[in-house]
Design a protein around this motif. Structure first.
Motif, PDB file in Angstrom:
ATOM      1  N   CYS A  43     -10.600  17.934   4.667  1.00 57.83           N
ATOM      2  CA  CYS A  43      -9.532  18.757   4.115  1.00 57.83           C
ATOM      3  C   CYS A  43      -8.609  19.181   5.257  1.00 57.83           C
ATOM      4  CB  CYS A  43     -10.169  19.982   3.461  1.00 57.83           C
ATOM      5  SG  CYS A  43      -9.035  21.194   2.818  1.00 57.83           S
ATOM      6  N   ASN A  52       0.782  22.725   0.674  1.00 55.64           N
ATOM      7  CA  ASN A  52       0.061  21.530   0.238  1.00 55.64           C
ATOM      8  C   ASN A  52      -1.236  21.408   1.022  1.00 55.64           C
ATOM      9  OD1 ASN A  52       1.794  19.968  -1.692  1.00 55.64           O
ATOM     10  ND2 ASN A  52       3.248  20.260  -0.015  1.00 55.64           N
ATOM     11  N   THR A  54      -4.353  18.786   1.670  1.00 57.17           N
ATOM     12  CA  THR A  54      -4.783  17.401   1.498  1.00 57.17           C
ATOM     13  C   THR A  54      -6.304  17.372   1.479  1.00 57.17           C
ATOM     14  OG1 THR A  54      -2.788  16.657   2.628  1.00 57.17           O
ATOM     15  CG2 THR A  54      -4.563  15.060   2.403  1.00 57.17           C
ATOM     16  N   GLU A  74       0.298  12.757  -4.671  1.00 57.59           N
ATOM     17  CA  GLU A  74      -0.098  11.887  -3.558  1.00 57.59           C
ATOM     18  C   GLU A  74      -0.118  12.702  -2.270  1.00 57.59           C
ATOM     19  OE1 GLU A  74       2.258   8.348  -3.399  1.00 57.59           O
ATOM     20  OE2 GLU A  74       1.476   7.651  -5.315  1.00 57.59           O
ATOM     21  N   PRO A  75      -0.962  12.323  -1.336  1.00 62.21           N
ATOM     22  CA  PRO A  75      -1.089  13.087  -0.100  1.00 62.21           C
ATOM     23  C   PRO A  75       0.151  12.973   0.777  1.00 62.21           C
ATOM     24  CG  PRO A  75      -2.316  11.052   0.076  1.00 62.21           C
ATOM     25  CD  PRO A  75      -1.821  11.141  -1.345  1.00 62.21           C
ATOM     26  N   LYS A  80      -3.495   7.143  -0.093  1.00 67.78           N
ATOM     27  CA  LYS A  80      -3.434   7.641  -1.473  1.00 67.78           C
ATOM     28  C   LYS A  80      -4.562   7.101  -2.354  1.00 67.78           C
ATOM     29  CE  LYS A  80       0.070   4.279  -2.815  1.00 67.78           C
ATOM     30  NZ  LYS A  80       1.422   4.105  -3.301  1.00 67.78           N
ATOM     31  N   TRP A  83      -7.229  10.139  -0.932  1.00 60.97           N
ATOM     32  CA  TRP A  83      -6.804  11.509  -0.668  1.00 60.97           C
ATOM     33  C   TRP A  83      -5.813  11.971  -1.733  1.00 60.97           C
ATOM     34  CZ3 TRP A  83      -8.750  14.346   3.440  1.00 60.97           C
ATOM     35  CH2 TRP A  83      -9.473  13.633   4.398  1.00 60.97           C
ATOM     36  N   SER A  85      -3.058  15.469  -2.638  1.00 61.35           N
ATOM     37  CA  SER A  85      -2.420  16.686  -2.165  1.00 61.35           C
ATOM     38  C   SER A  85      -2.453  17.689  -3.311  1.00 61.35           C
ATOM     39  CB  SER A  85      -0.970  16.386  -1.767  1.00 61.35           C
ATOM     40  OG  SER A  85      -0.336  17.568  -1.336  1.00 61.35           O
TER      41      SER A  85
END
Length: 113
Positions: A43, A52, A54, A74-75, A80, A83, A85
Motif C-alpha cells: 500500500c 489516492n 494505491t 486504476e492506480p 493495473k 493494483w 487506486s
C-alpha cells in the motif's frame, strides 16, 4: 478517515514497516509513504495530499470493485492488473477500505520471503 487514522491502521497490522523510498525521484514535489510486509509493498500514497491510496488487489476483483465504487480506479503508478487506486472518503466506507488494505497485506504476506 484521515491520513493519521489510515497510517495507524496500516501500522497495526503485524510486522508492517513504513518508509518513504521515492523522495529522491520526486525532487521534493511529494512524499510517498509506503507500507511493507516481508520487505514488499502492499500500500502507498502521497502523504501530503491523501487523495489516492494505491493498494495491491486480487486481480479477479478489480473490475467488480471499479463497477461498484466510484472511489476505485486504476492506480496512479502501478500495474493495473494487480493494483487499484482508492479515493478515501468518497463512496467506499472506512471499513471496506480497511478490508481492502488487509487483503492487500495478506496477498503480499503470502508470497515467499
Amino acid at each position: 478517515m484521515n491520513v493519521e487514522e489510515f497510517r495507524d491502521y496500516c501500522l497495526s497490522l503485524p510486522d508492517v514497516t513504513e518508509a518513504t523510498p521515492f523522495e529522491k525521484f520526486s525532487r521534493g514535489k511529494y512524499t510517498i509513504l509506503v507500507f511493507y510486509i516481508n520487505s514488499h509493498m502492499f500500500c502507498y500514497f502521497n502523504i501530503d495530499e491523501f487523495s489516492n491510496i494505491t493498494i495491491k488487489c486480487d486481480p479477479t476483483k478489480i473490475v467488480e470493485l471499479k463497477e461498484m465504487y466510484q472511489a476505485v480506479s486504476e492506480p496512479f503508478n502501478g500495474d493495473k492488473r494487480y493494483w487499484i487506486s482508492v479515493q478515501p472518503n468518497l463512496d467506499l466506507s472506512d471499513e471496506n477500505l480497511k478490508a481492502l488494505v488487509r487483503q492487500s497485506y495478506e496477498i503480499v504476506k503470502s508470497k515467499k520471503k
